[in-house]
Design a protein around this motif. Structure first.
Motif, mmCIF file in Angstrom:
data_model
loop_
_atom_site.group_PDB
_atom_site.id
_atom_site.type_symbol
_atom_site.label_atom_id
_atom_site.label_comp_id
_atom_site.label_asym_id
_atom_site.label_seq_id
_atom_site.Cartn_x
_atom_site.Cartn_y
_atom_site.Cartn_z
ATOM 1 N N GLN A 38 7.450 -3.032 9.570
ATOM 2 C CA GLN A 38 7.003 -4.159 10.668
ATOM 3 C C GLN A 38 8.016 -4.440 11.668
ATOM 4 O O GLN A 38 7.675 -5.228 12.469
ATOM 5 C CB GLN A 38 6.353 -5.388 9.627
ATOM 6 C CG GLN A 38 5.412 -5.219 8.773
ATOM 7 C CD GLN A 38 5.209 -6.008 7.651
ATOM 8 O OE1 GLN A 38 6.185 -6.900 7.227
ATOM 9 N NE2 GLN A 38 4.046 -6.340 6.991
ATOM 10 N N ARG A 97 0.776 -1.286 -0.133
ATOM 11 C CA ARG A 97 0.143 0.092 0.155
ATOM 12 C C ARG A 97 0.826 1.103 -0.037
ATOM 13 O O ARG A 97 1.896 1.252 0.382
ATOM 14 C CB ARG A 97 -0.923 -0.005 1.230
ATOM 15 C CG ARG A 97 -1.953 -1.048 1.158
ATOM 16 C CD ARG A 97 -2.895 -0.909 2.478
ATOM 17 N NE ARG A 97 -2.236 -1.312 3.626
ATOM 18 C CZ ARG A 97 -1.758 -0.496 4.670
ATOM 19 N NH1 ARG A 97 -2.482 0.582 4.620
ATOM 20 N NH2 ARG A 97 -1.311 -1.076 5.644
ATOM 21 N N TYR A 148 9.624 -7.447 4.346
ATOM 22 C CA TYR A 148 8.346 -7.090 4.306
ATOM 23 C C TYR A 148 7.492 -8.338 4.180
ATOM 24 O O TYR A 148 7.635 -9.471 3.381
ATOM 25 C CB TYR A 148 8.059 -6.212 3.056
ATOM 26 C CG TYR A 148 6.537 -5.793 3.009
ATOM 27 C CD1 TYR A 148 6.278 -4.774 4.130
ATOM 28 C CD2 TYR A 148 5.672 -6.122 2.345
ATOM 29 C CE1 TYR A 148 4.733 -4.528 4.067
ATOM 30 C CE2 TYR A 148 4.323 -5.773 2.247
ATOM 31 C CZ TYR A 148 3.927 -4.690 2.940
ATOM 32 O OH TYR A 148 2.719 -4.152 3.337
ATOM 33 N N GLN A 180 0.879 -10.135 6.656
ATOM 34 C CA GLN A 180 0.505 -9.727 8.134
ATOM 35 C C GLN A 180 -0.527 -9.644 8.402
ATOM 36 O O GLN A 180 -0.872 -9.995 9.591
ATOM 37 C CB GLN A 180 1.706 -8.733 8.444
ATOM 38 C CG GLN A 180 1.716 -8.769 9.892
ATOM 39 C CD GLN A 180 2.485 -7.435 10.334
ATOM 40 O OE1 GLN A 180 2.488 -6.401 10.002
ATOM 41 N NE2 GLN A 180 3.416 -7.583 11.238
ATOM 42 N N GLU A 181 -1.400 -9.052 7.804
ATOM 43 C CA GLU A 181 -2.615 -8.607 8.196
ATOM 44 C C GLU A 181 -3.645 -9.464 8.282
ATOM 45 O O GLU A 181 -4.753 -9.764 8.750
ATOM 46 C CB GLU A 181 -3.237 -7.533 7.384
ATOM 47 C CG GLU A 181 -2.692 -6.199 7.352
ATOM 48 C CD GLU A 181 -3.042 -5.042 6.026
ATOM 49 O OE1 GLU A 181 -3.885 -5.461 5.340
ATOM 50 O OE2 GLU A 181 -2.272 -4.114 6.178
ATOM 51 N N LEU A 182 -3.474 -10.781 7.654
ATOM 52 C CA LEU A 182 -4.243 -11.861 7.592
ATOM 53 C C LEU A 182 -4.059 -12.831 8.720
ATOM 54 O O LEU A 182 -4.900 -13.673 9.163
ATOM 55 C CB LEU A 182 -3.958 -12.812 6.390
ATOM 56 C CG LEU A 182 -4.169 -12.141 5.025
ATOM 57 C CD1 LEU A 182 -3.695 -13.011 3.872
ATOM 58 C CD2 LEU A 182 -5.709 -11.631 5.027
ATOM 59 N N GLY A 183 -2.992 -12.364 9.741
ATOM 60 C CA GLY A 183 -2.956 -13.174 10.856
ATOM 61 C C GLY A 183 -2.112 -14.388 10.941
ATOM 62 O O GLY A 183 -2.274 -15.334 11.779
#
Ligand code: ZN
Length: 73
Positions: free
Chosen positions: A17, A2, A52, A56-59
């Motif tokens: 991160q 993004r 990177y 990561q947002e998917l857990g």
């Protein structure tokens, strides 16, 4: 990647991160930009190289790998 994440790297010089310093250099080989998806021009454009994890947002467990982005937009 993004735009907000790419802008964070360009502004701070750090991987978002983990906080490690992002490596900056003139492109010396084939390097696709993870932000705009174009190739970074060898010997013409500078890049950042950083770890990177795009998922990561998917857990799921973190699996960071090395990515390139243009130093500038
Ligand atoms: Zn780019």
């Amino acid at each position: 990647m993004r735009t907000e994440v790419a802008e964070f790297v360009r502004k701070t010089g750090k991987a978002p991160q983990c906080g490690f310093p992002a490596h900056r250099e003139l492109a010396a080989g084939r390097a696709p930009c993870r932000h705009c998806l174009r190739l970074i021009r060898v010997n013409e454009e500078e890049l950042f190289l950083l770890p990177y994890d795009p998922f990561q947002e998917l857990g799921v467990p973190p699996l960071p790998g090395p990515v390139f982005i243009h130093r500038d937009n």
